[in-house]
Structure formats: structure tokens, C-alpha cells
Motif scaffolding. Structure first.
Motif, short mmCIF file in Angstrom:
data_model
loop_
_atom_site.label_atom_id
_atom_site.label_comp_id
_atom_site.label_asym_id
_atom_site.label_seq_id
_atom_site.Cartn_x
_atom_site.Cartn_y
_atom_site.Cartn_z
N GLN A 39 0.83 -1.20 0.00
CA GLN A 39 0.00 0.00 0.00
C GLN A 39 0.87 1.25 0.00
O GLN A 39 1.99 1.26 0.52
CB GLN A 39 -0.93 -0.02 1.21
CG GLN A 39 -1.97 -1.12 1.13
CD GLN A 39 -3.00 -1.00 2.22
OE1 GLN A 39 -3.38 0.08 2.63
NE2 GLN A 39 -3.46 -2.14 2.71
N HIS A 40 0.32 2.31 -0.59
CA HIS A 40 1.05 3.57 -0.69
C HIS A 40 0.05 4.71 -0.91
O HIS A 40 0.01 5.34 -1.96
CB HIS A 40 2.10 3.52 -1.80
CG HIS A 40 1.57 3.10 -3.13
ND1 HIS A 40 1.17 1.81 -3.40
CD2 HIS A 40 1.34 3.80 -4.25
CE1 HIS A 40 0.73 1.74 -4.65
NE2 HIS A 40 0.82 2.95 -5.19
N ASN A 41 -0.77 4.95 0.10
CA ASN A 41 -1.87 5.90 -0.02
C ASN A 41 -1.43 7.30 -0.43
O ASN A 41 -2.16 8.00 -1.11
CB ASN A 41 -2.66 5.98 1.29
CG ASN A 41 -3.45 4.71 1.56
OD1 ASN A 41 -3.49 3.79 0.73
ND2 ASN A 41 -4.06 4.62 2.72
N CYS A 42 -0.25 7.73 0.00
CA CYS A 42 0.21 9.09 -0.32
C CYS A 42 0.92 9.16 -1.67
O CYS A 42 1.37 10.22 -2.08
CB CYS A 42 1.10 9.63 0.79
SG CYS A 42 2.76 8.91 0.84
N CYS A 48 2.37 9.28 4.66
CA CYS A 48 1.48 8.36 5.40
C CYS A 48 2.33 7.22 5.94
O CYS A 48 3.55 7.26 5.86
CB CYS A 48 0.35 7.86 4.50
SG CYS A 48 0.86 6.74 3.17
N THR A 50 1.41 3.82 5.17
CA THR A 50 0.90 2.58 4.57
C THR A 50 1.94 1.72 3.89
O THR A 50 1.72 0.53 3.71
CB THR A 50 -0.25 2.88 3.58
OG1 THR A 50 0.22 3.77 2.57
CG2 THR A 50 -1.44 3.49 4.29
N CYS A 51 3.10 2.26 3.54
CA CYS A 51 4.14 1.43 2.92
C CYS A 51 5.15 0.94 3.97
O CYS A 51 6.29 0.62 3.65
CB CYS A 51 4.83 2.16 1.77
SG CYS A 51 5.82 3.60 2.25
N LEU A 107 -6.31 -0.38 6.81
CA LEU A 107 -6.40 0.98 6.34
C LEU A 107 -5.33 1.78 7.07
O LEU A 107 -5.30 1.81 8.30
CB LEU A 107 -7.78 1.58 6.64
CG LEU A 107 -8.94 0.91 5.90
CD1 LEU A 107 -10.27 1.51 6.37
CD2 LEU A 107 -8.78 1.10 4.40
#
Length: 109
Positions: A39-42, A48, A50-51, A107
Motif C-alpha cells: 500500500q502507498h496511499n500518499c 502516510c 501505509t508502505c 487501512l
């Protein structure tokens, strides 16, 4: 151009995968370029958590952790002393890197 191997280990039981990384590529880049879900939301700009990954080997050839990255790691799920953000782990040395990927069904912040 320097190249190293990055081995990805998975907490969800998948088989390990090893991929070549060129100097200047991040762990996140290598994962995404090889179909590994990270994941990599930003969008990979240290905005963020997520990574979030665990660096098991090769940490001495990665850039030093910044205050900003450390702040986001504090928000990650189950941070450890070897926690880093995949977007900030940029290949710059000669030592192969081993990364443990946490489960990705969360999340992030």
C-alpha cells in the motif's frame, strides 16, 4: 550503476521473492514494478504510513531515517526498531536488502 537484490518476505505466507534494484530505486518502486502489493496511499512521498516494512538485512546501505519518516512510522501498525517506510528505503549501496512485508489488509494513516 550499482544494483542489489531485494528479497521480499511476506507475513501472509507467500513465498519469498527476490528482485534486482538499481541505485536510486526505492523498496516501494521495486515492489510495485514486480507486482508485489504494498500500500502507498500518499503516492510514495512520505506522507502516510501505509508502505511500512521491516528491514531484516541491508539497513546500513539505506538512507538514514528522517524525523518525518520516524513520525509516520509511529503511526504504523505494529512498528518495530527495524521499521521503515518503503518509499524512503532508496537503494544506495552494495549490500543486498531483505524486507519483511506486514499484512496489507488494513487501512493506513
Amino acid at each position: 550503476m550499482k544494483v542489489v537484490n531485494i528479497t521480499f518476505q511476506f507475513q501472509d505466507g507467500q513465498s519469498d521473492q527476490t528482485h534486482v534494484a538499481a541505485e536510486g530505486e526505492s523498496v516501494l518502486d521495486v515492489a510495485l514494478n514486480n507486482g508485489i502489493q504494498l500500500q502507498h496511499n500518499c503516492g510514495g512521498v512520505c506522507g502516510c504510513s501505509t508502505c511500512h516494512v521491516y528491514v531484516l538485512r541491508g539497513e546500513n546501505d539505506l538512507p538514514e531515517i528522517s524525523d518525518k519518516e520516524e513520525d509516520f512510522i509511529d503511526r504504523a501498525v505494529n512498528p518495530r526498531i527495524n521499521s521503515r517506510l518503503g518509499c524512503q528505503c532508496v537503494v544506495q549501496g552494495n549490500e543486498d536488502v531483505v524486507i519483511l512485508l506486514p499484512r496489507q489488509e488494513f487501512l493506513g494513516h
